[in-house]
Structure formats: structure tokens, C-alpha cells
Design an enzyme around this catalytic site. Structure first.
Site, PDB file in Angstrom:
ATOM      1  N   ARG A 146       0.846  -1.191   0.000  1.00 13.55           N
ATOM      2  CA  ARG A 146       0.000   0.000   0.000  1.00 13.55           C
ATOM      3  C   ARG A 146       0.879   1.238   0.000  1.00 13.55           C
ATOM      4  NH1 ARG A 146      -4.937  -1.832  -1.546  1.00 13.55           N
ATOM      5  NH2 ARG A 146      -5.528  -3.661  -0.323  1.00 13.55           N
ATOM      6  N   GLU A 148      -2.839   7.361  -8.214  1.00 19.37           N
ATOM      7  CA  GLU A 148      -2.909   6.349  -9.274  1.00 19.37           C
ATOM      8  C   GLU A 148      -4.081   6.654 -10.204  1.00 19.37           C
ATOM      9  OE1 GLU A 148      -3.019   2.451  -7.502  1.00 19.37           O
ATOM     10  OE2 GLU A 148      -1.043   2.673  -6.593  1.00 19.37           O
ATOM     11  N   HIS A 173       0.435  -0.852 -10.459  1.00 19.53           N
ATOM     12  CA  HIS A 173      -0.383  -1.573  -9.484  1.00 19.53           C
ATOM     13  C   HIS A 173      -0.814  -2.919 -10.070  1.00 19.53           C
ATOM     14  CE1 HIS A 173      -3.013  -0.778  -5.709  1.00 19.53           C
ATOM     15  NE2 HIS A 173      -2.766  -2.068  -5.834  1.00 19.53           N
TER      16      HIS A 173
END
Length: 345
Positions: free
Chosen positions: A256, A284, A303
Site C-alpha cells: 500500500r 494512481e 499496481h
């Protein structure tokens, strides 16, 4: 078989609400799993554009179980109050903290299961892939060969390092961390772990050494983060912690972004002291003008660590299996229990 969520039309089979978009349904649920679910339940699914917060109560009409995933709107207290027959939320992704109220799990109002184990498999492989690529530099060998660089000079310039000779530090020993431990141990690496919830007995069983965070950061050649995003873990890695990393070490974050003070990480990476493989970011998608894109000692990914075509299908199949077990009155294999909530993302 559970009597919750029977249809209203005389059909004796229970109703399952498949709360995925049509595109996500194809991506996540294998045909065999679709057939398995259809054999034991009436499956209702939204058409394109119908999976919205405003439609949730209607989509759950009569459903005793719901299959959820990425993109499913939160099933809040108001929805649960309107649909008391809903007994199971089977989540084809991992984190359920924002999907259902934790109190509903703690009180026993709702059973919840998830497919985090398969996301963990994907992340663990990704960590090893990034580590090996950075240690051995096959992409640089390839580029040099295609540029007709000198054979022996190219090999000498990118001699690489052996994973089994590295000391690895893992921050967190949950679903992902324990799989990563298994893979690193298979190469013969010494593994240190910082996790306040890891007992001495479990550490011995896993073949790792427990260590404090500062000790781990200073002792390891490779540091990989696998802790959940909680108030207690926010910016647990800041300037002071990054300063403890060894020169030439590798820092990996597939967990994270909130675990790391991103500004401090950027400043530390600009010194060139160590390398990083970063899969998660405060913003993001990562902005086109992000300075991380310009750093030669950083390997970036969008990601992507928890995503493979195969893991997606495993997630869907496991979630369907859990629903079938629930409808048959059998215990769940991957339940989210009240005890787990304190340390889950």
C-alpha cells in the site's frame, strides 16, 4: 440447504446476486464456475450500466448471497437493513473493509468471505520476479546483445547477484508475506520479518527471524513491504527509516502506498544509494510528469502485482465455491472473521 433468499416465483432454488459488471464477470468467473453456480441457484446479474449504488437494493432483491468484486458499490448498513435475507457476501477480491460495515461481521449479521489468498499468490510471484530481474539484469543483457556490445565486457558489467546469498527483510507476514517467505526461503535466502503479530513459534515454523523495523532495514539487502494500510502503519517508512537502508539494497513496495512517506522516498532515491521496485503510489494512475518516471534506479509497474489472468479466474472460482458451501450449509474455507478485521487492509 439454506432457505435464505428463495425466489418469489415458486422456484425453490436460492437467489444469488452476481454484483459484477458484465466485463468483470467474464474476466473473473470461469465458465465451469458459472455452470456450477447456476446448477444450485438462480443467478441474477446487472446489465451494462446497472451496477450502481442506487440500484443495489433492487439488485439484491431476494438474494441470500452476493458475489462481489472490484467495482461493486459498498453494501452499507442501509442496504443490509433493506435486505435482511442477505446472509453472505463472497468477495472475489481481497479487501472488504470498504465493501461492508465491519460491525456487520463482528455482530454476526453477515458472513463474509474473500479471495485474498489468490491475490497473494500473484503478488508473491511478482515480488520474486522483480527481485530476480533486478539482481540478474536480463533486460540489460538483452539490450547489450542486440546492440552488439562486447560479449565478455557485457557479462562483466552486469554480473549480477545470487538471490540465495541475500538477506531479505519482510515488513508484514500476512497472506502475502507468508507466501513471499516460502519463495525466498526456497532460494536459500536468510529472511528477517517485522510483524508485531508474528509469534516466536510461528516464526520458527516459517523458518524466519523476528526483528525490529530499524534492525531489519539496516541488516537486509532486500526489503519488501507486505503490511496492511491502517492508521498505525501510515508512513511507517519515512526519511529516518529509509536512511537505514544499506547502500546498494533493493526496496520493494507492492503493498500500500500509505506505508511510505512518498516525498521522503523520492528524496532518498534521488541520492542513488539504493534501488526500488514500486507498484503502488499515492496518486494512481501515476501522473505523466511524476519524477519517479525519470529515476534510473527505480523499476515501476501500474499496481499490477496482484493481477494475472490466471489469478483472476482462481479468485472467481474460489468465490463461487464459497457460495456453494454456504448454500449447502457447509463451513466457509476463506471467511473474514471478527478477529481478522484489526489487521486487514
Amino acid at each position: 440447504m439454506s432457505t435464505a433468499g428463495r425466489t418469489h416465483s415458486g422456484d425453490s432454488r436460492p437467489v444469488v446476486a452476481l454484483l459484477l459488471t458484465p466485463e468483470m464477470r467474464v474476466q473473473m468467473i470461469p465458465p465451469a464456475a458459472e455452470e456450477k453456480l447456476a446448477a444450485v441457484a438462480t443467478v441474477r446479474a446487472p446489465a451494462a450500466g446497472e451496477l450502481t449504488p442506487a440500484n443495489l437494493v433492487q439488485l439484491l432483491d431476494g438474494a441470500g448471497a452476493a458475489l462481489t468484486g472490484w467495482g461493486t458499490p459498498p453494501i452499507g448498513d442501509d442496504v443490509l437493513a433493506a435486505r435482511p435475507e442477505l446472509g453472505l457476501v463472497a468477495h472475489s477480491a481481497g479487501s472488504v473493509r470498504r465493501l461492508v460495515p465491519p460491525a456487520a461481521i463482528e455482530s454476526g449479521r453477515l458472513q463474509v468471505t474473500h479471495a485474498a489468498v489468490h491475490i497473494a499468490e500473484s503478488v508473491a510471484e511478482f515480488v520474486i520476479a522483480q527481485t530476480l530481474s533486478i539482481l540478474r539484469e536480463p533486460h540489460r543483457h538483452d539490450a547489450g546483445m542486440k546492440a552488439n556490445e562486447g560479449w565478455l565486457d557485457l557479462r562483466a558489467r552486469h554480473l549480477g547477484r545470487l538471490l540465495g546469498e541475500q538477506t531479505v527483510g519482510l515488513v508484514g507476514a500476512g497472506y502475502v508475506g507468508r507466501l513471499v517467505i516460502k519463495l525466498f526461503r526456497a532460494f536459500g535466502s536468510r529472511v528477517l520479518v517485522f510483524d508485531p503479530f508474528l509469534s516466536a513459534e510461528k516464526a520458527a515454523e516459517l523458518g524466519v527471524e523476528r526483528a525490529g523495523l530499524d534492525e531489519l532495514l539496516g541488516a537486509c539487502d532486500i526489503v519488501s513491504l507486505h503490511a496492511p494500510a491502517l492508521p498505525e502503519t501510515r508512513h511507517m517508512i519515512g526519511a529516518a527509516q529509509l536512511a537505514r537502508l544499506r547502500d546498494g539494497s533493493l526496496f520493494i513496495n507492492t503493498s500500500r502506498p500509505s506505508l511510505v512517506d512518498e516525498a521522503a522516498l523520492l528524496a532518498a532515491l534521488r541520492t542513488g544509494r539504493f534501488q526500488a521496485a514500486l507498484d503502488v503510489f499515492d496518486q494512481e494512475p501515476l501522473p505523466a510528469d511524476s519524477p519517479f518516471r525519470t529515476l534510473p534506479n527505480v523499476v515501476l509497474s501500474p499496481h499490477a502485482a496482484g493481477h494475472t489472468a490466471d489469478s483472476h479466474k482462481r479468485q472467481g472460482a474460489t468465490t463461487v465455491d464459497e457460495i456453494c458451501r454456504f448454500l449447502a450449509g457447509e463451513p466457509l474455507r476463506h471467511p473474514v472473521t471478527p478477529a481478522m478485521l484489526a489487521t486487514m487492509a
